[in-house]
Write an enzyme that holds these catalytic residues in place. Sequence first.
Site, mmCIF file in Angstrom:
data_model
loop_
_atom_site.group_PDB
_atom_site.id
_atom_site.type_symbol
_atom_site.label_atom_id
_atom_site.label_comp_id
_atom_site.label_asym_id
_atom_site.label_seq_id
_atom_site.Cartn_x
_atom_site.Cartn_y
_atom_site.Cartn_z
ATOM 1 N N SER A 191 37.443 43.390 43.082
ATOM 2 C CA SER A 191 37.657 44.239 44.250
ATOM 3 C C SER A 191 38.366 45.525 43.805
ATOM 4 O O SER A 191 38.996 45.563 42.746
ATOM 5 C CB SER A 191 38.478 43.487 45.287
ATOM 6 O OG SER A 191 39.405 42.646 44.650
ATOM 7 N N GLY A 213 34.012 43.949 51.072
ATOM 8 C CA GLY A 213 35.025 44.854 50.534
ATOM 9 C C GLY A 213 35.836 45.445 51.683
ATOM 10 O O GLY A 213 35.278 45.730 52.748
ATOM 11 N N ARG A 247 32.979 48.655 43.144
ATOM 12 C CA ARG A 247 33.180 49.918 43.841
ATOM 13 C C ARG A 247 33.209 51.037 42.800
ATOM 14 O O ARG A 247 33.715 50.842 41.687
ATOM 15 C CB ARG A 247 34.508 49.928 44.616
ATOM 16 C CG ARG A 247 34.490 49.108 45.910
ATOM 17 C CD ARG A 247 33.644 49.759 47.006
ATOM 18 N NE ARG A 247 33.667 49.021 48.255
ATOM 19 C CZ ARG A 247 32.792 48.083 48.637
ATOM 20 N NH1 ARG A 247 31.802 47.763 47.828
ATOM 21 N NH2 ARG A 247 32.884 47.505 49.807
ATOM 22 N N HIS A 275 23.790 51.660 46.200
ATOM 23 C CA HIS A 275 24.644 50.649 46.842
ATOM 24 C C HIS A 275 23.803 49.679 47.705
ATOM 25 O O HIS A 275 23.966 49.610 48.927
ATOM 26 C CB HIS A 275 25.728 51.333 47.715
ATOM 27 C CG HIS A 275 26.913 50.451 47.983
ATOM 28 N ND1 HIS A 275 28.185 50.936 48.163
ATOM 29 C CD2 HIS A 275 27.016 49.097 48.105
ATOM 30 C CE1 HIS A 275 29.025 49.936 48.401
ATOM 31 N NE2 HIS A 275 28.330 48.801 48.372
ATOM 32 N N GLY A 300 23.455 46.270 46.864
ATOM 33 C CA GLY A 300 23.758 44.894 46.432
ATOM 34 C C GLY A 300 23.414 43.833 47.460
ATOM 35 O O GLY A 300 22.833 42.803 47.143
ATOM 36 N N ARG A 302 34.019 35.343 44.086
ATOM 37 C CA ARG A 302 32.795 34.733 44.638
ATOM 38 C C ARG A 302 31.554 35.318 43.952
ATOM 39 O O ARG A 302 30.687 34.580 43.458
ATOM 40 C CB ARG A 302 32.728 34.992 46.155
ATOM 41 C CG ARG A 302 33.741 34.200 46.963
ATOM 42 C CD ARG A 302 33.738 34.661 48.403
ATOM 43 N NE ARG A 302 34.273 36.002 48.522
ATOM 44 C CZ ARG A 302 35.467 36.308 49.061
ATOM 45 N NH1 ARG A 302 36.233 35.359 49.556
ATOM 46 N NH2 ARG A 302 35.870 37.551 49.118
ATOM 47 N N PRO A 334 43.701 32.500 35.460
ATOM 48 C CA PRO A 334 42.508 31.712 35.138
ATOM 49 C C PRO A 334 41.993 31.000 36.385
ATOM 50 O O PRO A 334 42.763 30.688 37.294
ATOM 51 C CB PRO A 334 43.013 30.684 34.120
ATOM 52 C CG PRO A 334 44.355 31.136 33.692
ATOM 53 C CD PRO A 334 44.895 32.044 34.731
ATOM 54 N N ASP A 351 25.580 50.286 40.766
ATOM 55 C CA ASP A 351 25.094 50.197 42.154
ATOM 56 C C ASP A 351 26.046 50.942 43.084
ATOM 57 O O ASP A 351 25.753 51.107 44.265
ATOM 58 C CB ASP A 351 24.991 48.722 42.584
ATOM 59 C CG ASP A 351 24.420 48.557 43.988
ATOM 60 O OD1 ASP A 351 23.419 49.244 44.296
ATOM 61 O OD2 ASP A 351 24.971 47.778 44.783
#
Length: 328
Positions: free
Chosen positions: A217, A85, A245, A293, A295, A164, A188, A269
């Site tokens: 994001s 990020g 976020r 947080h 992850g 991703r 798409p 998270d």
Amino acid sequence: MMSAQQMLKVFVTRRIPQEGMKILQKAGMCNLSVWDSDEPVPRAELLKGVAGAHGLLCLLSDKIDAEVLDAAGPNLKVISTFSVGFDHLAIDEIKKRGIRVGYTPDVLTDTTAELTVALLLATARRLPEGVEEVKNGGWSTWKPLWLCGYGLSGSTVGVIGLGRIGLAIARRLKPFGVKRLLYTGRQPKPQAQEVDGEYVPLDTLVRESDFVVVSCSLTPDTQGLCDKTFFSKMKKTSIFINTSRGAVVNQEDLFEALSSGQIAAAGLDVTTPEPLPTNHPLLTLKNCVVLPHIGSATYSTRGVMSELTANNLLAGLTGSEMPSELKL
Ligand code: NDP
Ligand code: DGY
């Protein structure tokens, strides 16, 4: 080996896993200055530490804005962030100054997707509540409707941001028997075929999903995306999961949706702020699972992130190709 005068000044804003530090030390070109702590560097120390630096290695908790860039001055060639990020970086200001940016895509994708699945299951099947009941004596006997939750089999999952991590989450959820996989985004994605993903408008996703998973994001478009209107469209039996976020969510509206029964539960998270104050209203709710947080938090992933962050920084200092450069 460079002479002392030729050494390039690098400011590292936190103690990072040794894998990355070793790479920086071995390179023999950096005059390293490290905020040697597990806690964030205070703003005044950041402004002081970055002065005259050629390279800055930072974390997602460091706000790198015009003030920091001005404090660094014209030497600054590269900012390497220990994260995928980059919403903490003032990209326009950085671009204007011709500074390159390194970040850590891909290497944390599987780990973050795995945590998202864990959080989704923990929230939907009420694991933290169950563990608490075992400890506090609330477990009296086996009861038909006690601690019932929601399952993935036959469900509709909606992924907001099939990037991703979003795709890696979808890949992991499909084998649980998910019937429909919806997703939204700016356009798409051909790779959605792999998970039979249906590209739908946000409104359709929110209305039809049993599980809404946020993995986009944080941008001006996604800031506050999950608000009162958003939650009011969700089904009363649906679960909301956010591992992107905190600022994507309006937390007051989420609290209202959870406490009024507008939605079934939420797993987060990421929050605003981080850490979430221990007296925050969300923490009073049984149907809200909040993680700190974590992850990407496996030893191996954090080690690889550290290596990649160091290698990005060195490439930026030497003007060579970075393993992972953010296209500005
Ligand atoms: P990607 O860039 O691959 O994916 C981001 C996705 O967000 C893209 O698919 C993008 O769509 C989508 N997106 C952007 N704008 C919107 C919008 N307005 N509506 C819907 N979707 C949108 O990044 P990653 O998957 O690698 O990472 C995603 C985010 O996850 C990171 O930015 C970070 O904030 C968070 N993260 C959190 C972690 C944790 O510890 N909880 C760990 C790692 C990452 P498009 O391609 O169409 O632009
Ligand atoms: C990131 O990389 O953006 C995460 O939030 C932490 O790994």
